[in-house]
Motif scaffolding. Sequence first.
Motif, PDB file in Angstrom:
ATOM      1  N   ASP A   1      -0.794  18.274  -0.637  1.00  0.00           N
ATOM      2  CA  ASP A   1      -1.214  17.176  -1.500  1.00  0.00           C
ATOM      3  C   ASP A   1      -1.229  15.845  -0.740  1.00  0.00           C
ATOM      4  O   ASP A   1      -2.145  15.036  -0.899  1.00  0.00           O
ATOM      5  CB  ASP A   1      -0.290  17.074  -2.717  1.00  0.00           C
ATOM      6  N   ARG A   2      -0.228  15.626   0.100  1.00  0.00           N
ATOM      7  CA  ARG A   2      -0.173  14.371   0.861  1.00  0.00           C
ATOM      8  C   ARG A   2      -1.332  14.295   1.858  1.00  0.00           C
ATOM      9  O   ARG A   2      -1.970  13.245   2.005  1.00  0.00           O
ATOM     10  CB  ARG A   2       1.164  14.246   1.592  1.00  0.00           C
ATOM     11  N   ASP A   3      -1.626  15.390   2.528  1.00  0.00           N
ATOM     12  CA  ASP A   3      -2.742  15.400   3.482  1.00  0.00           C
ATOM     13  C   ASP A   3      -4.072  15.107   2.786  1.00  0.00           C
ATOM     14  O   ASP A   3      -4.934  14.420   3.337  1.00  0.00           O
ATOM     15  CB  ASP A   3      -2.824  16.755   4.204  1.00  0.00           C
ATOM     16  N   ALA A   4      -4.231  15.607   1.569  1.00  0.00           N
ATOM     17  CA  ALA A   4      -5.499  15.448   0.857  1.00  0.00           C
ATOM     18  C   ALA A   4      -5.635  14.084   0.171  1.00  0.00           C
ATOM     19  O   ALA A   4      -6.750  13.604  -0.033  1.00  0.00           O
ATOM     20  CB  ALA A   4      -5.648  16.555  -0.185  1.00  0.00           C
TER      21      ALA A   4
ATOM     22  N   PRO B   1      -3.598  -2.264   5.220  1.00  0.00           N
ATOM     23  CA  PRO B   1      -2.809  -1.028   5.243  1.00  0.00           C
ATOM     24  C   PRO B   1      -1.823  -0.974   4.068  1.00  0.00           C
ATOM     25  O   PRO B   1      -1.092  -1.928   3.831  1.00  0.00           O
ATOM     26  CB  PRO B   1      -2.046  -1.096   6.564  1.00  0.00           C
ATOM     27  N   VAL B   2      -1.848   0.113   3.329  1.00  0.00           N
ATOM     28  CA  VAL B   2      -0.929   0.272   2.195  1.00  0.00           C
ATOM     29  C   VAL B   2      -0.047   1.506   2.329  1.00  0.00           C
ATOM     30  O   VAL B   2       1.079   1.534   1.833  1.00  0.00           O
ATOM     31  CB  VAL B   2      -1.695   0.315   0.848  1.00  0.00           C
ATOM     32  N   ASN B   3      -0.550   2.556   2.982  1.00  0.00           N
ATOM     33  CA  ASN B   3       0.223   3.784   3.181  1.00  0.00           C
ATOM     34  C   ASN B   3       0.901   4.254   1.895  1.00  0.00           C
ATOM     35  O   ASN B   3       2.120   4.247   1.783  1.00  0.00           O
ATOM     36  CB  ASN B   3       1.253   3.612   4.302  1.00  0.00           C
ATOM     37  N   ARG B   4       0.094   4.671   0.948  1.00  0.00           N
ATOM     38  CA  ARG B   4       0.588   5.095  -0.360  1.00  0.00           C
ATOM     39  C   ARG B   4       0.134   6.506  -0.686  1.00  0.00           C
ATOM     40  O   ARG B   4      -0.984   6.920  -0.386  1.00  0.00           O
ATOM     41  CB  ARG B   4       0.068   4.150  -1.460  1.00  0.00           C
ATOM     42  N   TRP B   5       1.030   7.216  -1.361  1.00  0.00           N
ATOM     43  CA  TRP B   5       0.740   8.566  -1.839  1.00  0.00           C
ATOM     44  C   TRP B   5       0.905   8.510  -3.348  1.00  0.00           C
ATOM     45  O   TRP B   5       2.011   8.489  -3.868  1.00  0.00           O
ATOM     46  CB  TRP B   5       1.710   9.542  -1.191  1.00  0.00           C
ATOM     47  N   THR B   6      -0.203   8.447  -4.072  1.00  0.00           N
ATOM     48  CA  THR B   6      -0.160   8.180  -5.515  1.00  0.00           C
ATOM     49  C   THR B   6      -0.338   9.416  -6.390  1.00  0.00           C
ATOM     50  O   THR B   6      -0.246   9.319  -7.610  1.00  0.00           O
ATOM     51  CB  THR B   6      -1.247   7.162  -5.890  1.00  0.00           C
ATOM     52  N   THR B   7      -0.581  10.583  -5.815  1.00  0.00           N
ATOM     53  CA  THR B   7      -0.831  11.776  -6.631  1.00  0.00           C
ATOM     54  C   THR B   7       0.418  12.618  -6.866  1.00  0.00           C
ATOM     55  O   THR B   7       0.366  13.604  -7.584  1.00  0.00           O
ATOM     56  CB  THR B   7      -1.898  12.657  -5.963  1.00  0.00           C
ATOM     57  N   THR B   8       1.518  12.234  -6.282  1.00  0.00           N
ATOM     58  CA  THR B   8       2.788  12.942  -6.485  1.00  0.00           C
ATOM     59  C   THR B   8       3.849  11.926  -6.872  1.00  0.00           C
ATOM     60  O   THR B   8       3.903  10.835  -6.319  1.00  0.00           O
ATOM     61  CB  THR B   8       3.220  13.687  -5.197  1.00  0.00           C
TER      62      THR B   8
END
Length: 198
Positions: free
Chosen positions: A143-146, A157-164
């Motif tokens: 999920d993080r890769d996608a 640059p924000v470097n965010r993972w918003t789907t988990t």
Amino acid sequence: MNVDLSRRGFLKLSGAGVAATSLGALGFGEAEAAEAAHVRAFKLTTTTETRNTCTYCSVACGIIIYSKGDVRDGNADIVHIEGDVDHPTNRGTLCPKGAALKSYVKSETRLTQPMLRAAGSSKFEPITWDAALDKIARAMKDDRDANFITHNDAGVPVNRWTTTGFLAASATTNETAWATTKVVKALGIAGFDNQARV
């Protein structure tokens, strides 16, 4: 017989009587001393004390778990749980849920291993901890890769993972909470909350 007793003498005599009956009530009489000679030992003297945190809510009350058997190999039998009087949060008190922790621990329906309901299955099956952690790690990595966002629309640059999202437990120490926050933020997870707010 004529007793000449002054007011001061009456108070002294009354005080001595109260002191004598109080000492007797506290176990300093002959009958209590004889009975104390064959009283059984306190039931928790042969147990192992383990300090822990109550698992119910975000208050994080301190508890003492008394067990018999070897704690290190997981074969200990919990015989008693009570509030920790030395803990600054609850000072030995527990709410009704915390007071019922022993029932929770010994419940027949309590899960003691990870369970998985495979796709298309109608029931949960037990799996090992290694298999459960591998499955979680694989799902997170995919999920993080996608879906990892490195830059916003303006190119910042924000470097965010918003789907988990991540829901942390509140029955923990400050050190564990700090380490959890660092790991979650390092992964870039934006949806991070704590059990205390649920």
